[in-house]
Write a protein that holds these residues in place. Structure first.
Motif, PDB file in Angstrom:
ATOM      1  N   MET A   1       0.849  -1.204   0.000  1.00 47.44           N
ATOM      2  CA  MET A   1       0.000   0.000   0.000  1.00 47.44           C
ATOM      3  C   MET A   1       0.883   1.252   0.000  1.00 47.44           C
ATOM      4  SD  MET A   1      -2.932   1.130   2.748  1.00 47.44           S
ATOM      5  CE  MET A   1      -3.781   2.687   2.577  1.00 47.44           C
ATOM      6  N   THR A   2       0.545   2.221  -0.843  1.00 51.97           N
ATOM      7  CA  THR A   2       1.312   3.462  -0.943  1.00 51.97           C
ATOM      8  C   THR A   2       1.121   4.300   0.314  1.00 51.97           C
ATOM      9  OG1 THR A   2       0.994   3.492  -3.342  1.00 51.97           O
ATOM     10  CG2 THR A   2       1.701   5.540  -2.303  1.00 51.97           C
ATOM     11  N   PRO A   3       2.227   4.740   0.964  1.00 55.22           N
ATOM     12  CA  PRO A   3       2.078   5.617   2.130  1.00 55.22           C
ATOM     13  C   PRO A   3       1.284   6.865   1.768  1.00 55.22           C
ATOM     14  CG  PRO A   3       4.351   4.860   1.884  1.00 55.22           C
ATOM     15  CD  PRO A   3       3.629   4.450   0.644  1.00 55.22           C
ATOM     16  N   ILE A   4       0.541   7.374   2.712  1.00 57.73           N
ATOM     17  CA  ILE A   4      -0.301   8.545   2.446  1.00 57.73           C
ATOM     18  C   ILE A   4       0.517   9.714   1.937  1.00 57.73           C
ATOM     19  CG2 ILE A   4      -1.780  10.281   3.548  1.00 57.73           C
ATOM     20  CD1 ILE A   4      -2.878   8.001   5.300  1.00 57.73           C
ATOM     21  N   THR A   5       1.716   9.891   2.488  1.00 58.02           N
ATOM     22  CA  THR A   5       2.561  11.017   2.072  1.00 58.02           C
ATOM     23  C   THR A   5       3.033  10.891   0.630  1.00 58.02           C
ATOM     24  OG1 THR A   5       4.435   9.859   3.082  1.00 58.02           O
ATOM     25  CG2 THR A   5       3.372  11.615   4.371  1.00 58.02           C
ATOM     26  N   GLU A   6       2.923   9.699   0.050  1.00 53.45           N
ATOM     27  CA  GLU A   6       3.336   9.479  -1.336  1.00 53.45           C
ATOM     28  C   GLU A   6       2.153   9.315  -2.285  1.00 53.45           C
ATOM     29  OE1 GLU A   6       6.436   9.613  -2.511  1.00 53.45           O
ATOM     30  OE2 GLU A   6       7.143  10.108  -0.496  1.00 53.45           O
ATOM     31  N   GLN A   7       0.953   9.379  -1.777  1.00 51.57           N
ATOM     32  CA  GLN A   7      -0.223   9.217  -2.628  1.00 51.57           C
ATOM     33  C   GLN A   7      -0.405  10.416  -3.558  1.00 51.57           C
ATOM     34  OE1 GLN A   7      -3.614   8.325  -0.156  1.00 51.57           O
ATOM     35  NE2 GLN A   7      -2.773   6.370   0.528  1.00 51.57           N
ATOM     36  N   SER A   8      -1.052  10.186  -4.680  1.00 55.93           N
ATOM     37  CA  SER A   8      -1.212  11.221  -5.691  1.00 55.93           C
ATOM     38  C   SER A   8      -2.006  12.410  -5.169  1.00 55.93           C
ATOM     39  CB  SER A   8      -1.923  10.631  -6.914  1.00 55.93           C
ATOM     40  OG  SER A   8      -2.040  11.603  -7.948  1.00 55.93           O
ATOM     41  N   SER A   9      -1.590  13.583  -5.572  1.00 54.16           N
ATOM     42  CA  SER A   9      -2.293  14.815  -5.212  1.00 54.16           C
ATOM     43  C   SER A   9      -3.756  14.759  -5.624  1.00 54.16           C
ATOM     44  CB  SER A   9      -1.612  16.007  -5.884  1.00 54.16           C
ATOM     45  OG  SER A   9      -2.364  17.186  -5.716  1.00 54.16           O
ATOM     46  N   LEU A  10      -4.573  15.491  -4.896  1.00 49.97           N
ATOM     47  CA  LEU A  10      -5.990  15.607  -5.240  1.00 49.97           C
ATOM     48  C   LEU A  10      -6.202  16.519  -6.449  1.00 49.97           C
ATOM     49  CD1 LEU A  10      -7.473  16.030  -1.646  1.00 49.97           C
ATOM     50  CD2 LEU A  10      -7.137  13.916  -2.952  1.00 49.97           C
ATOM     51  N   TYR A  11      -5.120  17.139  -6.906  1.00 45.34           N
ATOM     52  CA  TYR A  11      -5.194  18.099  -8.004  1.00 45.34           C
ATOM     53  C   TYR A  11      -4.278  17.609  -9.139  1.00 45.34           C
ATOM     54  CZ  TYR A  11      -6.790  20.723  -3.947  1.00 45.34           C
ATOM     55  OH  TYR A  11      -7.444  21.111  -2.810  1.00 45.34           O
ATOM     56  N   ASP A  12      -4.606  17.988 -10.364  1.00 47.66           N
ATOM     57  CA  ASP A  12      -3.796  17.530 -11.494  1.00 47.66           C
ATOM     58  C   ASP A  12      -3.738  18.622 -12.555  1.00 47.66           C
ATOM     59  OD1 ASP A  12      -2.217  15.923 -13.032  1.00 47.66           O
ATOM     60  OD2 ASP A  12      -3.685  14.317 -13.274  1.00 47.66           O
ATOM     61  N   GLN A  13      -2.857  18.408 -13.537  1.00 49.98           N
ATOM     62  CA  GLN A  13      -2.629  19.362 -14.613  1.00 49.98           C
ATOM     63  C   GLN A  13      -2.382  20.770 -14.057  1.00 49.98           C
ATOM     64  OE1 GLN A  13      -5.722  18.984 -17.615  1.00 49.98           O
ATOM     65  NE2 GLN A  13      -5.176  16.860 -18.027  1.00 49.98           N
ATOM     66  N   LEU A  14      -1.534  20.813 -13.037  1.00 46.86           N
ATOM     67  CA  LEU A  14      -1.279  22.075 -12.340  1.00 46.86           C
ATOM     68  C   LEU A  14      -0.669  23.126 -13.254  1.00 46.86           C
ATOM     69  CD1 LEU A  14       0.080  20.700  -8.951  1.00 46.86           C
ATOM     70  CD2 LEU A  14      -2.253  21.346  -9.549  1.00 46.86           C
ATOM     71  N   GLU A  15       0.077  22.665 -14.248  1.00 43.62           N
ATOM     72  CA  GLU A  15       0.709  23.628 -15.162  1.00 43.62           C
ATOM     73  C   GLU A  15      -0.317  24.424 -15.964  1.00 43.62           C
ATOM     74  OE1 GLU A  15       0.554  19.661 -17.388  1.00 43.62           O
ATOM     75  OE2 GLU A  15       0.738  20.401 -15.328  1.00 43.62           O
ATOM     76  N   ASN A  16      -1.542  23.946 -16.001  1.00 42.28           N
ATOM     77  CA  ASN A  16      -2.592  24.644 -16.744  1.00 42.28           C
ATOM     78  C   ASN A  16      -3.456  25.547 -15.863  1.00 42.28           C
ATOM     79  OD1 ASN A  16      -1.850  23.294 -19.127  1.00 42.28           O
ATOM     80  ND2 ASN A  16      -3.138  21.536 -18.609  1.00 42.28           N
ATOM     81  N   LYS A  17      -3.150  25.576 -14.571  1.00 38.54           N
ATOM     82  CA  LYS A  17      -3.947  26.388 -13.640  1.00 38.54           C
ATOM     83  C   LYS A  17      -3.418  27.820 -13.583  1.00 38.54           C
ATOM     84  CE  LYS A  17      -6.064  22.569 -12.410  1.00 38.54           C
ATOM     85  NZ  LYS A  17      -7.380  22.234 -12.980  1.00 38.54           N
ATOM     86  N   SER A  18      -4.314  28.737 -13.278  1.00 36.28           N
ATOM     87  CA  SER A  18      -3.930  30.142 -13.097  1.00 36.28           C
ATOM     88  C   SER A  18      -3.300  30.341 -11.718  1.00 36.28           C
ATOM     89  CB  SER A  18      -5.159  31.034 -13.216  1.00 36.28           C
ATOM     90  OG  SER A  18      -6.053  30.796 -12.128  1.00 36.28           O
ATOM     91  N   VAL A  19      -2.654  31.473 -11.539  1.00 37.05           N
ATOM     92  CA  VAL A  19      -2.100  31.804 -10.222  1.00 37.05           C
ATOM     93  C   VAL A  19      -3.202  31.785  -9.172  1.00 37.05           C
ATOM     94  CG1 VAL A  19      -1.081  33.664  -8.845  1.00 37.05           C
ATOM     95  CG2 VAL A  19      -0.162  33.144 -11.119  1.00 37.05           C
ATOM     96  N   GLY A 181      -2.621  13.970   4.873  1.00 41.00           N
ATOM     97  CA  GLY A 181      -3.126  13.557   3.576  1.00 41.00           C
ATOM     98  C   GLY A 181      -2.139  13.814   2.445  1.00 41.00           C
ATOM     99  N   PRO A 182      -2.517  13.437   1.222  1.00 37.15           N
ATOM    100  CA  PRO A 182      -1.646  13.644   0.074  1.00 37.15           C
ATOM    101  C   PRO A 182      -1.257  15.112  -0.078  1.00 37.15           C
ATOM    102  CG  PRO A 182      -3.514  12.261  -0.515  1.00 37.15           C
ATOM    103  CD  PRO A 182      -3.799  12.808   0.854  1.00 37.15           C
ATOM    104  N   GLU A 183      -0.033  15.335  -0.557  1.00 35.37           N
ATOM    105  CA  GLU A 183       0.440  16.701  -0.730  1.00 35.37           C
ATOM    106  C   GLU A 183      -0.095  17.314  -2.020  1.00 35.37           C
ATOM    107  OE1 GLU A 183       1.801  18.505   1.357  1.00 35.37           O
ATOM    108  OE2 GLU A 183       3.021  17.315   2.748  1.00 35.37           O
ATOM    109  N   PHE A 184      -0.089  18.646  -2.070  1.00 33.67           N
ATOM    110  CA  PHE A 184      -0.554  19.364  -3.267  1.00 33.67           C
ATOM    111  C   PHE A 184       0.296  18.986  -4.475  1.00 33.67           C
ATOM    112  CE2 PHE A 184      -0.507  23.166  -6.027  1.00 33.67           C
ATOM    113  CZ  PHE A 184      -1.846  23.180  -6.371  1.00 33.67           C
ATOM    114  N   ILE A 185       1.610  18.930  -4.283  1.00 32.71           N
ATOM    115  CA  ILE A 185       2.520  18.356  -5.270  1.00 32.71           C
ATOM    116  C   ILE A 185       2.829  16.953  -4.766  1.00 32.71           C
ATOM    117  CG2 ILE A 185       4.763  18.507  -6.394  1.00 32.71           C
ATOM    118  CD1 ILE A 185       2.969  20.820  -7.142  1.00 32.71           C
TER     119      ILE A 185
END
Length: 272
Positions: A1-19, A181-185
């Motif tokens: 099982m993947t440790p929580i600190t290594e689990q995928s962010s709840l957010y994706d395609q961050l490079e396409n997000k605005s400031v 929980g999972p990190e933003f990055i």
């Protein structure tokens, strides 16, 4: 099982997000941290009580850490001699790679299984002390092996980790598991885990300093007079507490005795 600190962010395609989107999402994640800490306050309180008991009995406190958490513990520890007049050597950090290399971020050193324990031995670690491991993952070899050796010698241990039921928690008498929980990055534990660690370091050291008598009322009566701002604060503190009307008189007394506490003890004969 993947440790929580290594689990995928709840957010994706961050490079396409605005400031605006990025800062809003990061703030949403940060807002979760204090609530998580609230849920583990009983564990934090147990750890603090153990530290206070050790220090009151003449023992010492050691953080044992690597990476972002270890570096944050250094920043906490170096403030205490100035803010609270705490003699150096009572509250300490053993950092992977050494405190003198703090800015180099020697992340590879977290895998060194001997360095942490060797540093504790060089500091004369004994059963009168307490060692608190810092590891977001809860598996860092530098920390884990140090705590294992501490327990073999009946040295009290604690930890601050960000995953549940970790090997480091298993080696801790006073574990604090603050699972943010999972990190933003994904995997970037300098973010929420680091924020939680900083909040806990502040909470722990401040409460410990109050409980061992380094604060009076809500004032830093043992603060070192290292600059004009702190000297002015100390003078006004002394004026209020000792009911001295003259600023210059209070300043002269304070400079003569070095701390507000010493000046108060002399002026008000509090120990007679």
């Amino acid at each position: 099982m993947t440790p929580i600190t290594e689990q995928s962010s709840l957010y994706d395609q961050l490079e396409n997000k605005s400031v605006e989107e990025l800062t809003r999402y990061i703030n949403q994640e940060d807002a979760k941290v204090a609530k998580v800490i609230e849920g583990v306050l009983p564990s934090v309180n147990n750890l603090i009580t153990a530290i206070v008991d050790k220090l009151k009995a003449g023992g010492r406190m050691f953080y044992l850490g690597a990476g972002s958490g270890g570096r944050l513990s250094v920043l906490d520890v170096i403030e205490l001699p100035t803010t609270y007049g705490l003699p150096k050597g009572i509250y300490n950090t053993v950092l992977a790679g050494g405190i003198d290399r703090l800015a180099d971020a020697l992340e590879e050193k977290e895998d060194d299984v001997d360095e942490g324990w060797n540093a504790l031995v060089n500091a004369g670690i004994n059963s009168g002390d307490i060692v608190v491991g810092i590891s977001a993952s809860g598996t860092t070899p530098f920390v884990l092996e140090g705590l294992k050796k501490c327990r073999l010698l009946n040295i009290t241990t604690g930890c601050i980790v960000s995953n549940p039921s970790t090997p480091i928690s298993a080696q801790s008498d006073y574990p604090v598991e603050v699972v943010t929980g999972p990190e933003f990055i994904t995997g970037s534990t300098r973010m929420k885990c680091g924020t939680a660690q900083k909040m806990l370091f502040d909470m722990i050291s401040t409460t410990v300093m109050i409980r061992i008598g380094r604060i009076e009322g809500n004032n830093m009566i043992n603060v070192k007079l290292i600059n004009d701002k702190i000297l002015d604060r100390g003078v006004k503190m002394l004026m209020q507490k000792a009911e001295i009307e003259s600023y210059d008189e209070a300043k002269s007394i304070l400079l003569e005795h070095g701390t507000v506490k010493n000046a108060l003890d002399k002026v008000t004969n509090r120990h007679n």
